[in-house]
Design a protein around this motif. Structure first.
Motif, PDB file in Angstrom:
ATOM      1  N   GLY A   1       9.362 -70.252 -11.645  1.00  0.00           N
ATOM      2  CA  GLY A   1       9.308 -71.596 -10.985  1.00  0.00           C
ATOM      3  C   GLY A   1      10.679 -72.111 -10.704  1.00  0.00           C
ATOM      4  O   GLY A   1      11.642 -71.449 -10.916  1.00  0.00           O
ATOM      5  N   GLU A   2      10.639 -73.309 -10.584  1.00  0.00           N
ATOM      6  CA  GLU A   2      12.222 -74.048 -10.146  1.00  0.00           C
ATOM      7  C   GLU A   2      12.972 -74.185 -11.777  1.00  0.00           C
ATOM      8  O   GLU A   2      12.369 -74.584 -12.651  1.00  0.00           O
ATOM      9  CB  GLU A   2      12.180 -75.477  -9.746  1.00  0.00           C
ATOM     10  CG  GLU A   2      11.342 -75.333  -8.128  1.00  0.00           C
ATOM     11  CD  GLU A   2      11.233 -76.497  -7.568  1.00  0.00           C
ATOM     12  OE1 GLU A   2      11.621 -77.589  -8.092  1.00  0.00           O
ATOM     13  OE2 GLU A   2      10.656 -76.595  -6.198  1.00  0.00           O
ATOM     14  N   ASN A   3      14.247 -74.390 -11.691  1.00  0.00           N
ATOM     15  CA  ASN A   3      14.927 -75.115 -12.922  1.00  0.00           C
ATOM     16  C   ASN A   3      14.808 -74.145 -13.872  1.00  0.00           C
ATOM     17  O   ASN A   3      14.792 -74.473 -14.887  1.00  0.00           O
ATOM     18  CB  ASN A   3      14.834 -76.486 -13.094  1.00  0.00           C
ATOM     19  CG  ASN A   3      15.178 -77.287 -11.984  1.00  0.00           C
ATOM     20  OD1 ASN A   3      15.816 -76.906 -11.253  1.00  0.00           O
ATOM     21  ND2 ASN A   3      14.134 -78.056 -11.751  1.00  0.00           N
ATOM     22  N   VAL A   4      14.699 -72.539 -13.762  1.00  0.00           N
ATOM     23  CA  VAL A   4      14.439 -71.695 -14.983  1.00  0.00           C
ATOM     24  C   VAL A   4      15.609 -70.969 -15.309  1.00  0.00           C
ATOM     25  O   VAL A   4      16.403 -70.912 -14.420  1.00  0.00           O
ATOM     26  CB  VAL A   4      13.347 -70.816 -14.560  1.00  0.00           C
ATOM     27  CG1 VAL A   4      13.235 -69.812 -15.442  1.00  0.00           C
ATOM     28  CG2 VAL A   4      11.899 -71.503 -14.217  1.00  0.00           C
TER      29      VAL A   4
ATOM     30  N   ALA B   1      16.732 -60.148 -19.937  1.00  0.00           N
ATOM     31  CA  ALA B   1      15.189 -59.872 -19.964  1.00  0.00           C
ATOM     32  C   ALA B   1      14.501 -59.290 -19.111  1.00  0.00           C
ATOM     33  O   ALA B   1      15.100 -58.787 -17.758  1.00  0.00           O
ATOM     34  CB  ALA B   1      14.816 -61.518 -19.856  1.00  0.00           C
ATOM     35  N   VAL B   2      13.273 -58.882 -19.222  1.00  0.00           N
ATOM     36  CA  VAL B   2      12.423 -58.186 -18.226  1.00  0.00           C
ATOM     37  C   VAL B   2      11.152 -59.092 -18.283  1.00  0.00           C
ATOM     38  O   VAL B   2      10.186 -59.491 -19.004  1.00  0.00           O
ATOM     39  CB  VAL B   2      11.818 -56.969 -18.978  1.00  0.00           C
ATOM     40  CG1 VAL B   2      10.870 -56.244 -17.992  1.00  0.00           C
ATOM     41  CG2 VAL B   2      13.101 -56.006 -19.140  1.00  0.00           C
ATOM     42  N   VAL B   3      10.964 -59.603 -16.804  1.00  0.00           N
ATOM     43  CA  VAL B   3       9.948 -60.704 -16.694  1.00  0.00           C
ATOM     44  C   VAL B   3       8.818 -59.937 -15.946  1.00  0.00           C
ATOM     45  O   VAL B   3       8.936 -59.207 -14.930  1.00  0.00           O
ATOM     46  CB  VAL B   3      10.373 -61.802 -15.659  1.00  0.00           C
ATOM     47  CG1 VAL B   3       9.472 -62.685 -15.298  1.00  0.00           C
ATOM     48  CG2 VAL B   3      11.747 -62.439 -16.179  1.00  0.00           C
TER      49      VAL B   3
ATOM     50  N   VAL C   1      11.912 -74.152 -17.682  1.00  0.00           N
ATOM     51  CA  VAL C   1      11.934 -73.417 -19.026  1.00  0.00           C
ATOM     52  C   VAL C   1      12.872 -72.468 -19.139  1.00  0.00           C
ATOM     53  O   VAL C   1      13.290 -71.710 -18.220  1.00  0.00           O
ATOM     54  CB  VAL C   1      10.495 -72.624 -19.365  1.00  0.00           C
ATOM     55  CG1 VAL C   1       9.381 -73.653 -19.388  1.00  0.00           C
ATOM     56  CG2 VAL C   1      10.259 -71.668 -18.295  1.00  0.00           C
ATOM     57  N   MET C   2      13.346 -71.817 -20.486  1.00  0.00           N
ATOM     58  CA  MET C   2      14.372 -70.767 -20.437  1.00  0.00           C
ATOM     59  C   MET C   2      13.428 -69.656 -21.253  1.00  0.00           C
ATOM     60  O   MET C   2      12.638 -69.986 -22.282  1.00  0.00           O
ATOM     61  CB  MET C   2      15.465 -71.249 -21.512  1.00  0.00           C
ATOM     62  CG  MET C   2      16.220 -70.129 -21.708  1.00  0.00           C
ATOM     63  SD  MET C   2      17.783 -70.449 -22.890  1.00  0.00           S
ATOM     64  CE  MET C   2      18.491 -68.850 -22.905  1.00  0.00           C
ATOM     65  N   VAL C   3      13.758 -68.666 -20.606  1.00  0.00           N
ATOM     66  CA  VAL C   3      12.934 -67.611 -20.936  1.00  0.00           C
ATOM     67  C   VAL C   3      13.841 -66.153 -21.384  1.00  0.00           C
ATOM     68  O   VAL C   3      14.805 -66.257 -20.685  1.00  0.00           O
ATOM     69  CB  VAL C   3      11.806 -66.867 -20.004  1.00  0.00           C
ATOM     70  CG1 VAL C   3      10.734 -67.816 -19.917  1.00  0.00           C
ATOM     71  CG2 VAL C   3      12.330 -66.279 -18.869  1.00  0.00           C
ATOM     72  N   ALA C   4      13.526 -65.174 -22.499  1.00  0.00           N
ATOM     73  CA  ALA C   4      14.265 -64.198 -22.848  1.00  0.00           C
ATOM     74  C   ALA C   4      13.439 -63.231 -23.566  1.00  0.00           C
ATOM     75  O   ALA C   4      12.239 -63.483 -23.870  1.00  0.00           O
ATOM     76  CB  ALA C   4      15.396 -64.823 -23.847  1.00  0.00           C
TER      77      ALA C   4
ATOM     78  N   ILE D   1       8.711 -67.661 -23.070  1.00  0.00           N
ATOM     79  CA  ILE D   1       9.183 -68.833 -23.123  1.00  0.00           C
ATOM     80  C   ILE D   1       9.932 -69.269 -24.445  1.00  0.00           C
ATOM     81  O   ILE D   1       9.230 -69.027 -25.502  1.00  0.00           O
ATOM     82  CB  ILE D   1       8.039 -70.027 -22.840  1.00  0.00           C
ATOM     83  CG1 ILE D   1       7.813 -69.815 -21.201  1.00  0.00           C
ATOM     84  CG2 ILE D   1       8.812 -71.358 -22.786  1.00  0.00           C
ATOM     85  CD1 ILE D   1       6.664 -70.690 -20.958  1.00  0.00           C
ATOM     86  N   ARG D   2      11.205 -69.477 -24.520  1.00  0.00           N
ATOM     87  CA  ARG D   2      11.824 -69.877 -25.783  1.00  0.00           C
ATOM     88  C   ARG D   2      12.228 -71.425 -25.779  1.00  0.00           C
ATOM     89  O   ARG D   2      12.241 -71.886 -27.015  1.00  0.00           O
ATOM     90  CB  ARG D   2      13.470 -69.131 -25.631  1.00  0.00           C
ATOM     91  CG  ARG D   2      13.206 -67.567 -25.620  1.00  0.00           C
ATOM     92  CD  ARG D   2      12.427 -67.003 -26.744  1.00  0.00           C
ATOM     93  NE  ARG D   2      12.047 -65.398 -26.697  1.00  0.00           N
ATOM     94  CZ  ARG D   2      12.951 -64.881 -27.261  1.00  0.00           C
ATOM     95  NH1 ARG D   2      14.009 -65.023 -27.696  1.00  0.00           N
ATOM     96  NH2 ARG D   2      12.609 -63.367 -26.934  1.00  0.00           N
ATOM     97  N   LYS D   3      12.365 -72.248 -24.624  1.00  0.00           N
ATOM     98  CA  LYS D   3      12.392 -73.645 -24.906  1.00  0.00           C
ATOM     99  C   LYS D   3      12.080 -74.219 -23.639  1.00  0.00           C
ATOM    100  O   LYS D   3      12.254 -73.680 -22.373  1.00  0.00           O
ATOM    101  CB  LYS D   3      13.797 -74.077 -25.182  1.00  0.00           C
ATOM    102  CG  LYS D   3      14.956 -73.736 -24.354  1.00  0.00           C
ATOM    103  CD  LYS D   3      16.337 -74.015 -24.997  1.00  0.00           C
ATOM    104  CE  LYS D   3      17.526 -73.772 -24.213  1.00  0.00           C
ATOM    105  NZ  LYS D   3      18.756 -74.587 -24.786  1.00  0.00           N
ATOM    106  N   ILE D   4      12.065 -75.673 -23.437  1.00  0.00           N
ATOM    107  CA  ILE D   4      11.929 -76.281 -22.147  1.00  0.00           C
ATOM    108  C   ILE D   4      13.401 -77.090 -21.742  1.00  0.00           C
ATOM    109  O   ILE D   4      14.009 -77.264 -22.925  1.00  0.00           O
ATOM    110  CB  ILE D   4      10.829 -77.412 -22.584  1.00  0.00           C
ATOM    111  CG1 ILE D   4       9.626 -77.154 -23.057  1.00  0.00           C
ATOM    112  CG2 ILE D   4      10.948 -78.378 -21.165  1.00  0.00           C
ATOM    113  CD1 ILE D   4       8.779 -76.041 -22.070  1.00  0.00           C
TER     114      ILE D   4
END
Length: 232
Positions: A194-197, A203-205, A213-216, A222-225
């Protein structure tokens, strides 16, 4: 390139090569300077920043963003590139503002980059050393495809995206506006982000990611909004 100008910008002489303004004088500005010099397209290069206390970069002129008018920029430069690496939304908005006011956005591609003849790269984007954009991939406006980053076939990289060094994007991936894929991250084929991620370093998506969101991690979760808009 054997000559640069370090004096009063009003004394510029019009050469065949263009005059470039780089907005941002920190790390991203420095690598953007190197990319611009490597292209051999620019006779005169200056920087502009909202913080001039640290001086210029390698003796190149530095303009104060708080006091420099658009009329001055239009008169003294042929193209502008916004080199702000950590704030994607701000980089994109500044680029669009310059464009609306009549300034041409530069598109910088390092000579060691590999860009397919079937790929598309938008105005105001920077492709740094050893980056790859493969067939039928589309890179939007004001993107940064950083050192060694790979965009595989049929990807869509929307406006304002930053792919950090050695990020690898597999085929048919769609990355939304203003997203940041951090250093060494990988995105599997057919994934939509998505946008603004923010995708954390390494990381491996493996599956789709929603907006804001932030992912790691491996696999990425997902780790946080994220809060928006970005702050300067």
């Amino acid at each position: 390139m054997s000559e640069k100008y370090c004096g009063d910008i009003d004394h510029y002489t019009k050469w065949d090569e263009k005059r470039l303004l780089i907005v941002g004088a920190r790390g991203q500005g420095k690598v953007t300077l190197d990319c611009a010099l490597s292209s051999g397209m620019y006779r005169h290069i200056s920087f502009m920043s909202n913080d001039v206390t640290g001086g210029g970069v390698s003796g190149y002129p530095l303009l104060d963003q708080n006091t420099t008018t658009i009329e001055y920029i239009l008169h003294n430069f042929d193209e502008v590139i916004v080199a702000i690496g950590l704030q994607n939304a701000i980089r994109l908005q500044l680029s669009l503002n310059f464009e609306v006011q009549g300034m041409k956005l530069a598109t910088l591609i390092h000579p060691t980059s590999v860009v397919s003849q079937f790929a598309e790269v938008g105005e105001g984007s920077i492709l740094l050393a050893h980056s790859v954009v493969n067939p039928f991939a589309k890179v939007g406006k004001a993107c940064i495809i950083n050192t060694g980053a790979i965009v595989e076939h049929d990807c869509v990289i929307e406006d304002g995206v930053h792919l950090s060094p050695n990020a690898t994007i597999a085929g048919r991936v769609h990355i939304g506006k203003n997203t940041w894929v951090c250093m060494g991250s990988s995105v599997a084929h057919d994934v939509t982000i998505g946008e603004n991620v923010v995708i954390g370093a390494g990381a491996v998506v493996l599956q789709d990611i929603p907006d804001n969101v932030m992912v790691a991690g491996v696999p990425a979760t997902i780790r946080k909004i994220r809060d928006f808009p970005e702050k300067k």
